[in-house]
Design an enzyme around this catalytic site. Structure first.
Site, PDB file in Angstrom:
ATOM      1  N   HIS A  55      -5.005  -3.318   6.571  1.00 18.16           N
ATOM      2  CA  HIS A  55      -4.550  -3.192   5.179  1.00 18.16           C
ATOM      3  C   HIS A  55      -4.221  -4.556   4.563  1.00 18.16           C
ATOM      4  CE1 HIS A  55      -2.565  -1.855   1.579  1.00 18.16           C
ATOM      5  NE2 HIS A  55      -1.374  -2.235   2.003  1.00 18.16           N
ATOM      6  N   HIS A  79       2.905  -8.682   2.593  1.00 20.39           N
ATOM      7  CA  HIS A  79       3.576  -7.824   1.607  1.00 20.39           C
ATOM      8  C   HIS A  79       4.280  -6.603   2.184  1.00 20.39           C
ATOM      9  CE1 HIS A  79      -0.114  -5.325   1.550  1.00 20.39           C
ATOM     10  NE2 HIS A  79       0.694  -4.369   1.126  1.00 20.39           N
ATOM     11  N   GLU A  83       9.332  -4.573   4.509  1.00 17.66           N
ATOM     12  CA  GLU A  83       9.668  -3.169   4.387  1.00 17.66           C
ATOM     13  C   GLU A  83       9.471  -2.419   5.700  1.00 17.66           C
ATOM     14  OE1 GLU A  83       8.857   0.341   1.128  1.00 17.66           O
ATOM     15  OE2 GLU A  83       7.307  -1.149   1.523  1.00 17.66           O
ATOM     16  N   ASP A  84       8.343  -2.660   6.337  1.00 24.31           N
ATOM     17  CA  ASP A  84       7.953  -1.822   7.467  1.00 24.31           C
ATOM     18  C   ASP A  84       8.261  -2.416   8.842  1.00 24.31           C
ATOM     19  OD1 ASP A  84       6.964  -0.229   5.509  1.00 24.31           O
ATOM     20  OD2 ASP A  84       4.870  -0.822   5.766  1.00 24.31           O
ATOM     21  N   ASP A 146      -2.861  -4.324  -3.575  1.00 23.62           N
ATOM     22  CA  ASP A 146      -2.317  -3.383  -2.599  1.00 23.62           C
ATOM     23  C   ASP A 146      -2.749  -1.964  -2.953  1.00 23.62           C
ATOM     24  OD1 ASP A 146      -0.603  -2.236  -0.611  1.00 23.62           O
ATOM     25  OD2 ASP A 146       0.978  -1.995  -2.121  1.00 23.62           O
ATOM     26  N   ASP A 265     -24.882   2.570 -24.045  1.00 22.17           N
ATOM     27  CA  ASP A 265     -24.759   1.434 -23.158  1.00 22.17           C
ATOM     28  C   ASP A 265     -24.995   1.767 -21.702  1.00 22.17           C
ATOM     29  OD1 ASP A 265     -21.272   1.170 -24.133  1.00 22.17           O
ATOM     30  OD2 ASP A 265     -22.639   2.850 -24.057  1.00 22.17           O
TER      31      ASP A 265
HETATM   32 MN    MN Z   1       0.675  -2.204   1.176  1.00 25.59          MN
END
Ligand code: MN
Length: 717
Positions: A55, A79, A83-84, A146, A265
């Protein structure tokens, strides 16, 4: 349907990085971030079954596709670490410095959204995005990357969450990507959202596109060859790209009622040239060979879109009668068109300078929506109001209209000329008297449309009308109008209070300056709990305290009872005119002087036709005492009176429309208008319906203020 490209390794990202980052230290810094993230996510897996690190790797790869700077790419890798994983802010700051840590914290904050209802959730989400954006726009860019990767792997998410995530991407993140001009991300987010929100529609369009692909490809190829020959013949160095329309943009047009076969178009070409001059040159050459479709030409070079997009657009009848939408732009413009605000990173001249600060200041200077958000945040609103305004008026459903000079003004859908005027400048808004849209006069509640050219007519003595509050779309406009009135009401009350107190003082034969000594003023303030003399007036003016009670605080003894008000009532409630002593009698308003409510009037007893009512100064009245009688207006009626005015103008031009505009603006209806002299000084005779003398006098006053009007007066035949 797993995305085959999902399983990438660091080398792929690194290859991409090396195409635009030369500094070894920066490359090493990014690698360090990757290794740190890999270590921290060790043992974690995505719902798709892959190692978690795929990821961040994909997020970083997306960031390289818009040439993100090294701090942004590093933060992309990191990123999810705060958090994780087991990693503290201090640890990250120590290893990667404050800038990167702040970016990661910003992204983390965006993911941690607490909510109980959907509305609260949205408000929280928006607030965080908005705050994040104003602090460092790179936070939002990382968030977009993300989310894009999460959307690409949405198949692995349980079905009931898919639609929620897809809607969020479509309603919140795609519009933000659009406003930041990051077309690549916006377009992919939209297509992916549609796939989950309306799979049947998505696959239907995809299939139709597929079916017609061969034929379209061949036609585009043939047209491309023609255009290449044409431009080469004229020595214009260029490059041509075939252009795929996104499924979502086709869906949007179908949704607006167009047929699949009508969508011009579908066949599209993009021509890239070196200079702006060559854009126009190429356009001229193409138009000379292929007939352009009327009204489809747009010059976004001279008038860039608010998200900085620049290009020439035209639609021509190409080979085999197919319609082609052609975009012509320079390589630089193309860069901005694809990457928007992120294209800032791609510019060579920015290398080595402080790109972070530049990016932020470019965002603030060049993106109108950003300014709108900042402006909104200055208004006093609850956070719910604020977020809803941002959502309705800034992120979604905007229209773009032009000033006569060609400046683009961004407004919420449904906006009126008043919104436009206030957006140009509050002073312009407050002195608006009329509007001209695309050369025709429109009422002020007219709904503006995309590409309208709007001219506002102002008069420096004019003021807003309370009715405008219901005529505008933007919260900000409404607040500005309201604040004008709250400010003014206060002033009015203060004036009124002062007047009434002075009147009462005169009645009691008290001298103003003797009465309002410092000591007395202080005593009154204390008693009625206000702070200043102005507040005393205010409280007398808005009815909180009567002038009598205020004066009584000092001057108790000389209380004077208010004069008795005699109420005049009439049984003949339906009549315009109350004739003293007579209840039912035929009364009509004379045509010669056409009196209106509030005029001084006299009744004239006609022979067999009841009473004719004239203005008391009407020259047709033969002042025979025995034929006139006293009459007065019935103040219980709420009707309009027909009367006539003369307007003398000083030009030979036709001002009928201007006049109509000024008059109807005041909520006066026009019954007829005619020109009674056609020399250089044109005189107009206008029949109007007014509520009374007050309104009529206001009209005459405002007419006299117009530049082209010499004078205006009531007609007396
Ligand atoms: Mn993420």
């Amino acid at each position: 349907m797993p995305n085959k490209k999902d399983n990438i390794n660091y080398e792929e990202v690194n290859e991409k990085l090396k195409t635009y980052i030369e500094d070894e230290d920066q490359l090493n810094f990014i690698k360090k971030a990757y290794l740190f993230a890999k270590e921290k996510h060790e043992g974690q897996y995505r719902k798709s079954g892959e190692e978690y690190i795929t990821h961040p790797l994909n997020v970083a790869l997306i960031l390289t596709s818009i040439y993100a700077d090294y701090e942004t790419v590093a933060a992309g890798f990191l990123h999810d670490v705060l958090e994780d994983c087991d990693c503290t802010v201090d640890e990250m700051t120590e290893k990667f410095g404050e800038n990167v840590t702040k970016l990661v914290q910003g992204v983390t904050k965006l993911s941690k959204i607490h909510f109980s209802t959907e509305n609260e959730y949205l408000i929280d989400y928006y607030k965080k995005i908005i705050v994040g954006m104003s602090e460092d726009v790179r936070v939002i860019i990382i968030k977009l990357a993300d989310r894009l990767h999460n959307m690409r792997t949405l198949w692995a998410t349980p079905e009931d969450r898919q639609k929620v995530k897809a809607r969020e991407a479509l309603e919140i993140l795609a519009p933000i990507a659009h406003h930041l001009g990051i077309h690549k991300i916006k377009s992919e987010l939209e297509d992916l959202s549609l796939r989950y929100l309306k799979p049947d529609v998505f696959y239907d369009i995809a299939e139709k596109l597929n079916k017609t692909k061969l034929e379209r490809d061949r036609t585009v190829y043939d047209m491309q060859k023609e255009v290449i020959d044409l431009l080469t013949e004229h020595n214009i160095t260029h490059e041509i790209k075939g252009r795929a329309k996104s499924i979502y943009s086709i869906y949007n047009k179908l949704d607006k009622g167009k047929k699949f076969s009508d969508i011009y178009d579908l066949l599209a070409l993009r021509i890239l040239v070196n200079t702006e001059q060559e854009c126009y040159l190429a356009l001229g050459i193409i138009h000379s060979k292929f007939r352009p479709l009327p009204r489809r030409f747009k010059d976004y070079i001279a008038m860039p879109k608010p998200n900085m997009y620049q290009s020439l657009h035209t639609t021509v009848f190409g080979i085999d009668g197919y319609l082609f939408e052609i975009q012509i732009r320079t390589y630089d413009m193309d860069e901005v068109a694809e990457n928007g605000i992120a294209s800032h990173w791609a510019y060579k001249e920015n290398k080595g300078s402080n790109t972070t600060a530049n990016l932020q200041s470019t965002t603030e200077q060049k993106l109108q929506f950003f300014k709108s958000i900042i402006d909104l945040s200055k208004d006093k609103m609850s956070s719910e109001e604020f977020v809803n305004s941002v959502k309705d008026e800034v992120l979604n459903n905007n229209i773009y209209v032009f000033t006569p000079k060609g400046d683009v003004i961004e407004l919420p859908k449904g906006a009126t000329p008043i919104d436009f005027a206030y957006k140009v400048h509050t002073k312009v808004g407050e002195t608006t008297t009329g509007a001209i849209v695309n050369n025709s006069i429109v009422p002020l509640n007219h709904e503006l449309k995309n590409n309208d050219i709007v001219r506002i007519i102002t008069n420096k003595n004019s003021t807003p009308s309370k009715e405008w509050i219901n005529m505008v779309k933007a919260t900000q406009t409404r607040n500005k109008i309201k604040s004008f009135f709250t400010k003014n009401e206060r002033e009015i009350y203060i004036e009124r209070g002062k007047y009434n107190i002075e009147k009462e003082l005169r009645k009691r034969k008290l001298v103003f300056s003797d009465f309002f000594t410092d000591e007395n003023t202080k005593k009154i303030c204390q008693t009625i709990k206000v702070d200043s003399l102005e507040d005393i007036y205010l409280s007398a003016g808005n009815g909180k305290n009567s002038p009598n009670s205020i004066i009584n605080i000092i001057d108790k003894m000389k209380e004077v009872s208010a004069p008795k008000v005699v109420k005049v009532t009439s049984k003949n409630i339906d009549a315009d005119i109350i004739v003293s002593g007579i209840d039912k009698i035929k009364v009509n308003l004379a045509n010669c002087c056409s009196p209106v409510y509030g005029d001084d009037i006299i009744g004239y007893i006609t022979k067999g036709n009841g009473i004719s009512v004239h203005r008391s100064n009407c020259h047709n009245l033969t002042m025979l005492e025995n034929r006139t009688l006293e009459v007065k207006w019935n103040s219980n009626l709420n009707k309009r009176y027909l009367t006539s005015i003369l307007v003398y103008t000083n030009t030979g031009k036709n001002h009928m429309l201007d006049l109509m505009q000024t008059i109807t603006m005041m909520n006066i209806s026009v019954d007829g208008i005619k020109t009674i002299s056609k020399t250089d000084e044109v005189i107009y005779e206008i029949n109007i319906y007014v509520t009374g003398l007050d309104q009529l006098n206001k009209l005459l006053l405002s007419l006299d203020k117009q530049d082209y009007i010499l004078k205006s007066e009531r007609l007396m035949r």
